[in-house]
Write an enzyme that holds these catalytic residues in place. Structure first.
Site, PDB file in Angstrom:
ATOM      1  N   ASP A  16     -41.275   3.187  19.724  1.00  0.00           N
ATOM      2  CA  ASP A  16     -41.043   3.021  21.148  1.00  0.00           C
ATOM      3  C   ASP A  16     -41.742   4.178  21.850  1.00  0.00           C
ATOM      4  OD1 ASP A  16     -39.551   1.837  23.485  1.00  0.00           O
ATOM      5  OD2 ASP A  16     -38.758   3.880  23.542  1.00  0.00           O
ATOM      6  N   GLU A 100     -45.008  -1.685  21.072  1.00  0.00           N
ATOM      7  CA  GLU A 100     -44.943  -2.605  22.203  1.00  0.00           C
ATOM      8  C   GLU A 100     -46.339  -2.759  22.804  1.00  0.00           C
ATOM      9  OE1 GLU A 100     -42.554  -0.404  25.275  1.00  0.00           O
ATOM     10  OE2 GLU A 100     -42.689   1.085  23.691  1.00  0.00           O
ATOM     11  N   CYS A 171     -29.145  -5.048  22.109  1.00  0.00           N
ATOM     12  CA  CYS A 171     -28.438  -4.264  21.093  1.00  0.00           C
ATOM     13  C   CYS A 171     -29.066  -4.560  19.721  1.00  0.00           C
ATOM     14  CB  CYS A 171     -26.951  -4.618  21.079  1.00  0.00           C
ATOM     15  SG  CYS A 171     -26.062  -3.847  19.711  1.00  0.00           S
ATOM     16  N   CYS A 174     -26.034  -6.136  17.370  1.00  0.00           N
ATOM     17  CA  CYS A 174     -25.474  -7.486  17.518  1.00  0.00           C
ATOM     18  C   CYS A 174     -26.350  -8.438  18.333  1.00  0.00           C
ATOM     19  CB  CYS A 174     -24.080  -7.415  18.150  1.00  0.00           C
ATOM     20  SG  CYS A 174     -24.097  -7.118  19.936  1.00  0.00           S
ATOM     21  N   CYS A 192     -20.517  -4.947  21.466  1.00  0.00           N
ATOM     22  CA  CYS A 192     -19.990  -4.495  20.162  1.00  0.00           C
ATOM     23  C   CYS A 192     -19.728  -2.999  20.087  1.00  0.00           C
ATOM     24  CB  CYS A 192     -20.936  -4.912  19.032  1.00  0.00           C
ATOM     25  SG  CYS A 192     -22.404  -3.876  18.856  1.00  0.00           S
ATOM     26  N   ASP A 199     -34.015   5.051  22.865  1.00  0.00           N
ATOM     27  CA  ASP A 199     -35.375   4.821  22.370  1.00  0.00           C
ATOM     28  C   ASP A 199     -35.373   4.401  20.896  1.00  0.00           C
ATOM     29  OD1 ASP A 199     -36.266   5.516  24.874  1.00  0.00           O
ATOM     30  OD2 ASP A 199     -36.732   7.589  24.341  1.00  0.00           O
TER      31      ASP A 199
HETATM   32 ZN   LIG Z   1     -23.994  -4.878  20.199  1.00  0.00          ZN
END
Ligand SMILES: [Zn+2]
Length: 222
Positions: A16, A100, A171, A174, A192, A199
């Site tokens: 990143d 990216e 995230c 999750c 979660c 980063d």
């Molecule tokens: Zn999460």
């Protein structure tokens, strides 16, 4: 065939690209921005002030001008060395590097002033963008990616660029996507509770996106 192939490492990394942290990796490493640039900028400013105080056409002024040029060169070389070392390390240590997709050109372009209809101009974020431009130039993301790209090609490593959309707000644990997951450098998932450096979280998502892209490409071949 790669010119100088390196032995496989069995390791893959997502990176990143940041402003404060130049590069965060999916392994959790935070590779600092090259502070050399800031130090060199201070020296350069001092040298420039020095020139302003010297009499035009004088020997002292000519020497001061030379010091300005030397400070410029010093800053340039320092930045280039830091980027070479960083790209070398990433390529040596990983079989796959995912980053990216950057659109530096768009970001760096100066925002056009918006006429407000009364002969004046509305604020359009130009000042904020100028600050960001500076950071982009200082960090040299585009140069870093170019260095990674040619070193990787020579070493027979894979480099994948992925769509950066949602990589910073998803995230990594999750998959929950929310702008509220992120507060500056802190990632705290609203669903979660997963917490990480923002980063690092983004870098993991970037690596995952790259793997998915690689997988899709491999399936296309079969
Ligand atoms: Zn999460």
């Amino acid at each position: 065939m790669p010119a100088e192939p390196l032995p496989a490492t069995g390791r893959q990394v997502g990176i990143d690209l940041g402003v404060n942290v130049l590069v965060a990796t999916s392994d959790g490493a935070l590779l600092s921005n090259d502070r050399f640039g800031a130090r060199a900028a201070g020296r350069l400013a001092a040298a420039q002030r020095d020139v302003a105080h010297k009499q035009r056409g004088s020997q002292h002024r000519r020497r001061a001008v030379e010091r300005v040029a030397a400070a410029h060169r010093h800053a340039r070389n320092g930045r280039a060395n830091a980027l070479h070392q960083l790209s070398r390390r990433l390529v040596d240590d990983h079989d796959l590097i995912v980053h990216e997709q950057l659109q530096v050109v768009n970001l760096v372009r100066r925002p056009r002033p918006r006429p407000d209809g009364t002969g004046g101009f509305e604020p359009n974020g130009a000042a904020a963008k100028t600050g960001l431009n500076r950071c982009i130039h200082d960090a040299g993301w585009g140069r870093l990616l170019a260095m990674i790209s040619y070193k990787a090609e020579s070493a027979g490593r894979s480099v994948i660029a992925v769509d950066p959309r949602n990589t910073s707000r998803t995230c990594a644990h999750c998959g929950h996507i929310s702008v509220g997951n992120r507060h500056a450098t802190v990632f705290k998932c609203l669903a979660c509770g997963h917490g990480a450096h923002a980063d690092t979280n983004a870098a993991i998502n970037i690596l995952r996106a790259g793997r998915a892209q690689q997988h899709t490409a491999a399936q296309g071949l079969n």
